[in-house]
Design an enzyme around this catalytic site. Structure first.
Site, PDB file in Angstrom:
ATOM      1  N   GLY A   7     -42.185  36.316 133.670  1.00  0.00           N
ATOM      2  CA  GLY A   7     -42.704  37.689 133.609  1.00  0.00           C
ATOM      3  C   GLY A   7     -44.031  37.726 132.870  1.00  0.00           C
ATOM      4  O   GLY A   7     -44.171  37.144 131.800  1.00  0.00           O
ATOM      5  N   ALA A  10     -46.749  42.932 129.710  1.00  0.00           N
ATOM      6  CA  ALA A  10     -47.195  43.030 128.318  1.00  0.00           C
ATOM      7  C   ALA A  10     -46.564  41.953 127.436  1.00  0.00           C
ATOM      8  O   ALA A  10     -47.248  41.181 126.766  1.00  0.00           O
ATOM      9  CB  ALA A  10     -46.868  44.418 127.771  1.00  0.00           C
ATOM     10  N   CYS A  42     -48.278  51.887 131.476  1.00  0.00           N
ATOM     11  CA  CYS A  42     -48.384  53.269 130.999  1.00  0.00           C
ATOM     12  C   CYS A  42     -49.589  53.973 131.606  1.00  0.00           C
ATOM     13  O   CYS A  42     -49.699  55.190 131.534  1.00  0.00           O
ATOM     14  CB  CYS A  42     -48.527  53.298 129.482  1.00  0.00           C
ATOM     15  SG  CYS A  42     -47.363  52.226 128.650  1.00  0.00           S
ATOM     16  N   GLY A 244     -35.859  57.103 135.596  1.00  0.00           N
ATOM     17  CA  GLY A 244     -35.564  56.158 134.527  1.00  0.00           C
ATOM     18  C   GLY A 244     -35.625  54.713 134.966  1.00  0.00           C
ATOM     19  O   GLY A 244     -35.837  54.404 136.140  1.00  0.00           O
ATOM     20  N   TYR A 279     -35.074  32.951 124.820  1.00  0.00           N
ATOM     21  CA  TYR A 279     -35.559  34.160 124.155  1.00  0.00           C
ATOM     22  C   TYR A 279     -35.716  35.296 125.167  1.00  0.00           C
ATOM     23  O   TYR A 279     -35.789  35.054 126.373  1.00  0.00           O
ATOM     24  CB  TYR A 279     -36.918  33.890 123.490  1.00  0.00           C
ATOM     25  CG  TYR A 279     -36.828  32.885 122.365  1.00  0.00           C
ATOM     26  CD1 TYR A 279     -36.846  33.300 121.035  1.00  0.00           C
ATOM     27  CD2 TYR A 279     -36.708  31.523 122.631  1.00  0.00           C
ATOM     28  CE1 TYR A 279     -36.757  32.374 120.001  1.00  0.00           C
ATOM     29  CE2 TYR A 279     -36.613  30.594 121.605  1.00  0.00           C
ATOM     30  CZ  TYR A 279     -36.636  31.029 120.292  1.00  0.00           C
ATOM     31  OH  TYR A 279     -36.540  30.129 119.268  1.00  0.00           O
ATOM     32  N   ASP A 283     -39.247  44.942 127.695  1.00  0.00           N
ATOM     33  CA  ASP A 283     -38.314  45.949 128.206  1.00  0.00           C
ATOM     34  C   ASP A 283     -36.944  45.396 128.590  1.00  0.00           C
ATOM     35  O   ASP A 283     -35.990  46.157 128.720  1.00  0.00           O
ATOM     36  CB  ASP A 283     -38.917  46.646 129.430  1.00  0.00           C
ATOM     37  CG  ASP A 283     -40.151  47.468 129.082  1.00  0.00           C
ATOM     38  OD1 ASP A 283     -40.464  47.591 127.886  1.00  0.00           O
ATOM     39  OD2 ASP A 283     -40.783  47.993 130.012  1.00  0.00           O
TER      40      ASP A 283
END
Lengths: 548, 548
Positions: A7, A10, A42, A244, A279, A283
C-alpha cells in the site's frame, strides 16, 4: 534487511521515507495495486469542486520521485495476493500483465487502507453511481460531471466525505440532496452540534434528508431514481455513495494477524501486529486513545502519517512510539467549519463520568471587523477535576485554531481553569482580548466550583415545569420568541424585581447567548437565591436544540 | 466595602465587573480622567484605516451600560490627583468644572495604564504631530486625515502600533516612511524574523529607515520636514510618534507603592502592591514569566483583562491568582502576520541555556489550495531536555493558530518530541497532513538527539571557510545564486557522488528550505560521514539573513 510495504498512499510511503532516513542499507519495496500513489485522499472532494485544482495536484509524487529521493521501489498495479509468513514470502499479481511472481521480506508492513462500505442494494455497479475513496473514483466522477453536465445529485451518507462533496457539487452548480440514516448529519458528533450542520445545509439550498434509509436505486428509460424507505422517490442524475469506510485487512487476517471487531488490525505502540516482523499502519490499523488507551479507529491522513513515521523508525532501530490520538477531526461544509477533539457528550455519558458541559457562542475576532463571525464551542470537562474531556466547535472562521489549542491542552491533561490562564496571541484581526477558549475555560471553571452552575437546553426541554425560567433579555426580544412559561425580567431590572421571584423552586436564567444570563445568575445568587442555573448558550442555543 | 479603581480601559473595568459578579454588597467607583472608557486600544490603527470601523465601534460601552449591568459608577473626566493612604482617602479633580472633592476607599486599584514615550525633540506639541494611544489621539489623527487629505506620513518607531498604522495609512492612499532606531523593525524580535517584516514593508512600498535617529521635526512655510541624524531631511505632511509606551505610576509612587526600574508597579500574584489594600492591574503593573517567574512587562489588552479579572476576584474573596505570561504577541502588517511566544533566541543566548533552533518554512494548508501560503516558524528549545523555550512565526495565513498551539504547549512544559505527537485537526482547507508545528517538533527532536544537527545561516556567515558547503538543489537553482564556495551536488546524485566529498571537514548541506537538505544529511550520515549539519531554513533563509 528487506522491508516490504503493501500500500502506497499516506501511511505506506511514510514508513518507507522514515526507514530510509534512518538507514541506507535496507532494501525497501512497496507494492500498490492501484495506479496512483501518495495521493491526498482528503483532497478528492475539492478536486471535484475547484477549477484550479488539477489532477496532478492530487498526485504530486510518482515512483520515480521516491526512487531518486529515497532509493526505494514502488510497484504500482501490483497486488499482493498471498503471504507465506512462515517463509517470509509474498506472491504478487502484476495487474497489467496478469503475471505472478514472488518476493521475500524481513519486515512486512500492511498499509492497505480502508475501502468504501456500500449499502446492501441491487444494481450498485452502474455508470451513474459513484464512490469517492481514491483517485480513480474521483476521475470517474469528474469525467461524468464534465461530460454529462448533470443538474442534480443524491449523496448517500452525511459524513466527512459526503458533506465536503455536497459543498463541492453545489460549487459546480449541481442541485444536491444528501441523505443519512441518522436524524442529523455527522452522527459521530453530538446532536446539539450537528444541528448546526443541518442548518448550514439548508441555508445553502442543500436538501438534507435525515433518518432515512436507501432501499433502491433505479433507472427507467432516461430517468434515474433513489428510493427511500419512506416511499419517497427522488429523481437524480447521479448518486454518490459516501456511507463510510472499513479497514482492508483480509490479507493480513489470512496469515493470522489479529483484528478488532471492526476488522482493523490490532497493533502495539510500535505498530507491530501479533506476528513478529509484521506491522500495520494507517487506515487498516487500530489506533488508541491518548487519554485512556482505549482502542479508537478514526481513519485520517494525519494519523496515518504519524503511524507510518513511527513504524518506519521502529523497524530501523529508532526509539519513536505511537502516542495515540484524541480523535481530532475537522471539515468544512459551505461556510461552516466543524471540528471535534476528545470525547463527545454522548461518549462521556456512556463512560459514566460526572461532567459539566457548556455551549459558548463567541466571535472569532474583534467584532467590528467585517470578517468577524460567530463560533460555538461545546466543551465538556470532568466535574470533579475540571479536566477537559472534549470539545466540538462550529463556526465560519477560526474554528481550526481553537480546536488545535484545545487538543493541545487536552494532550497535557489541562483543566478548564488552566485554559483561562493561557497566554494566547491577541490583536484585533486574530482574536478577542479574551479568546473564546478563555471564555469556555472561565465558564466551566465557575460551573465546576458550583459557583455558577450551568444547565443545558436539553435538560430544560426534558423537564417541562421543573424550573422557573427567567428570560433576562429585553421585552422586544422576549416577544419575538421565548421558552414556554418563561418570565421576562430584563437584566437591568433584575436587582429591583428579584422579590417577584419564588425562592422555593430551582431557577433557570437565560439571555440570548449566555453572558447576560451569567450576570443575572450572579445577581440572584448574591441576593440569596440558592439554586440558580444559567442556560448554556442561552435562547439561541435552546431554540436550535428544540428544533432537533 | 468600597472599591475605588483609577482608570477605566481594559483592566479597570475587568476588576469592577469581576468584583460585582462575586458580590452585590460592595460599592464600586471608577474614576477616569479621559472621556472614553472601556475602549479597544489595539483597534485604534484599524479605526484610522478601515472605512467600516466607526468611532462607536471603539467605545461600545458607556458608563450607563456599566451602571445597568454591574451597578457601578464610572466618572469620566475625573482625575484622581492625590491619595492619602493612611486615611484611605483620595482627592479628585472634575476636569470639566475644575471642582475638587474627596472620596474614601477600602480597596484602591491602580489601572492607570501606560502613556506614550516621546522622543526628546523640540516643537513636539504641534498640529501635524500625532501619537496613537487613546481614542482622543485617534480622533485627532482621523480628523486631520479627513480634512487635510495628506499625501505622505512619517511614522517614528516600528513597533506594534507603528507597523499596524503604516498598513492602515497606505490603505488610505498615504505614502508612508517608517523609521526606527534599530536596524530592523520590531526590535524585540530576533533579526532573522524581523528581516521578514522589512521585506513586507518594501513589497508594499513603505519606506523603512532602520538604524536612524530622529533629531528634529521642522515646519517652514507650508512645508514640514523630519530631520534624521544622518542629515537626511524627509518632507512629510504629518508625523506619528510611535516610540513606545511607559507605565503610568507617578500617583502610586507618591504613596510609597514600589515600582520596578521601568516604573511598572510591582505586584504579587493577586495583583497586590507592597501596600495593603492597594492593587495594580494592566499596563501600569509588572507581570511575570509563567516559565521562570522572572519579571516581564508586555503591556497588552489580553494580559490587562486577565489581571483585572484576577484582582476583582481576589478583593471579593475569590481564589484566582495570576499565572504569569509568556510574552505572547501577534500583529499584522500588510499581508504579513507576525507572532511570538516565549523567549527569543537573543533572550535564550543571554540566559546561557544551551539550545537548538530551527527555521521551518511550510505552507499553512494543502498547497494546491489557492489560499495556501508559506509561513516561517523559528522555534527554540533547550538542548538537554528538548523543552520548547519560544517561537516566532511570520506568514500570511494560519500564523495565529500555530503561535497559540505553541504557547499552549509551552504552558504545559512541552518538549519538541511531544509536539510531533499532537493530534491536531487536519483537512485540506485548514492544514497539511503533518502540520507545520509537527515539522518543527520533528526536526528539533532529531537535532536534540544529535541525529540530525542543524546549523543556522548566521553561524555559517560568521565562520567563512570553516565548513564544506554542499548545495543539493538542481544545477539551475544553484546557478541562479548560491552560498560562496558551495559545491553543487543535486540530491538525486548524492549517493553516487558522496565519494567526492572530504571526510575531514565539517559539512553543511542545504537545499532551498531544508527538507531535501535533511534527506541529503541522512544519506551522508548513513554513509559514514560524521559531522554533517543541515542548514536551517536552507538557501532561502540564508539569503534573507545574509542581507540583514
Amino acid at each position: 534487511m528487506k522491508i516490504i510495504i503493501i500500500g502506497s498512499v499516506a501511511a505506506g510511503t511514510s514508513v518507507a521515507a522514515k526507514a530510509r532516513r534512518n538507514r541506507e542499507d535496507v532494501e525497501i519495496v512497496i507494492y500498490e495495486k492501484d495506479k496512483d500513489i501518495s495521493y491526498s485522499g482528503c483532497g478528492l472532494p475539492y478536486y471535484i469542486g475547484q477549477d484550479y485544482i488539477t489532477r496532478d495536484n492530487l498526485t504530486p509524487r510518482n515512483p520515480d520521485w521516491f526512487k531518486k529521493r529515497f532509493n526505494l521501489d514502488i510497484k504500482t498495479k501490483h497486488e499482493v495476493v498471498a503471504v507465506d509468513h512462515k517463509n517470509k514470502k509474498i506472491e504478487i499479481l502484476n495487474i497489467e500483465t496478469g503475471d505472478k511472481f514472488s518476493d521475500n521480506y524481513d519486515k512486512l508492513i500492511f498499509a492497505t487502507g480502508a475501502s468504501p462500505v456500500l449499502p446492501p442494494i441491487q444494481n450498485i455497479e452502474n455508470d451513474f453511481i459513484f464512490t469517492l475513496r481514491n483517485v480513480s473514483h474521483a476521475d470517474k466522477l469528474y469525467k461524468f460531471i464534465e461530460t454529462e453536465k448533470p443538474d442534480k445529485a443524491v449523496i448517500v451518507g452525511a459524513g466527512y466525505i459526503g458533506l465536503e462533496l455536497a459543498e463541492n457539487l453545489i460549487e459546480r452548480g449541481i442541485d444536491v440532496s444528501i441523505m443519512e440514516l441518522s436524524k442529523l448529519p455527522m452522527s459521530n458528533l453530538d446532536e446539539d452540534v450537528s444541528v448546526h450542520i443541518r442548518k448550514e445545509l439548508e441555508q445553502n439550498n442543500i436538501r438534507f434528508i435525515g433518518g432515512e434509509k436507501l432501499t433502491a436505486i433505479e433507472q427507467k428509460d432516461n430517468q434515474k431514481f433513489v428510493l427511500l424507505e419512506s416511499g419517497e422517490r427522488i429523481e437524480t442524475d447521479f448518486v454518490v455513495l459516501a456511507t463510510g469506510v472499513k479497514p482492508v485487512s483480509e490479507l493480513a487476517k489470512s496469515i493470522g494477524v489479529k483484528t478488532a471487531n471492526n476488522n482493523a488490525i490490532i497493533v502495539d505502540k510500535y505498530l507491530q501486529t501479533n506476528l513478529n516482523d509484521v506491522y500495520a499502519v494507517g487506515d487498516c490499523a487500530m489506533a488508541f486513545s491518548s487519554i485512556d488507551s482505549s482502542p479508537m479507529w478514526v481513519p485520517l491522513g494525519s494519523t496515518a502519517n504519524k503511524m507510518g513515521r513511527v513504524c518506519g523508525d521502529h523497524i530501523t532501530g529508532g526509539k519513536l512510539s505511537f502516542q495515540g490520538i484524541l480523535g481530532t477531526g475537522i471539515f468544512k461544509v459551505c461556510d461552516l467549519a466543524v471540528a471535534t477533539t476528545g470525547l463527545t457528550e454522548r461518549q462521556v455519558q456512556r463512560s459514566g463520568i460526572e461532567y459539566i458541559v457548556h455551549h459558548n457562542f463567541k466571535p472569532n475576532q474583534t467584532e467590528y471587523f467585517n470578517t468577524s463571525s460567530e463560533m460555538m464551542i461545546k466543551m465538556i470537562a470532568e466535574k470533579s477535576s475540571g479536566k477537559i474531556l472534549g470539545a466540538q466547535i462550529v463556526g465560519k472562521n477560526g474554528v481550526d485554531k481553537r480546536i488545535d489549542v484545545i487538543a493541545t491542552a487536552i494532550s497535557f491533561g489541562a483543566t478548564v481553569e488552566q485554559l483561562f490562564h493561557l497566554d494566547l496571541a491577541y490583536a484585533p484581526p486574530f482574536s478577542t482580548t479574551k479568546d473564546p477558549v478563555h471564555y469556555s475555560g472561565m465558564v466551566l471553571n465557575n460551573a465546576k466550583n458550583n459557583d455558577n452552575p450551568i444547565i443545558t437546553p436539553q435538560e430544560v426541554l426534558d423537564n417541562p415545569g421543573k424550573y422557573i425560567i427567567i428570560d433576562v433579555r429585553s421585552n422586544s426580544q422576549y416577544n419575538e420568541g421565548h421558552i414556554p412559561n418563561a418570565i421576562n425580567i430584563p437584566l437591568a431590572e433584575i436587582r429591583n424585581r428579584a422579590n417577584e421571584i419564588s425562592k422555593n423552586k430551582e431557577l433557570v436564567v437565560h439571555c440570548n447567548k449566555g453572558v447576560s444570563g451569567n450576570a443575572a445568575q450572579n445577581v440572584l445568587l448574591n441576593l440569596g437565591f440558592e439554586r440558580v442555573y444559567n442556560l448554556s448558550g442561552g435562547y439561541k442555543n435552546y431554540k436550535l436544540i428544540s428544533e432537533i
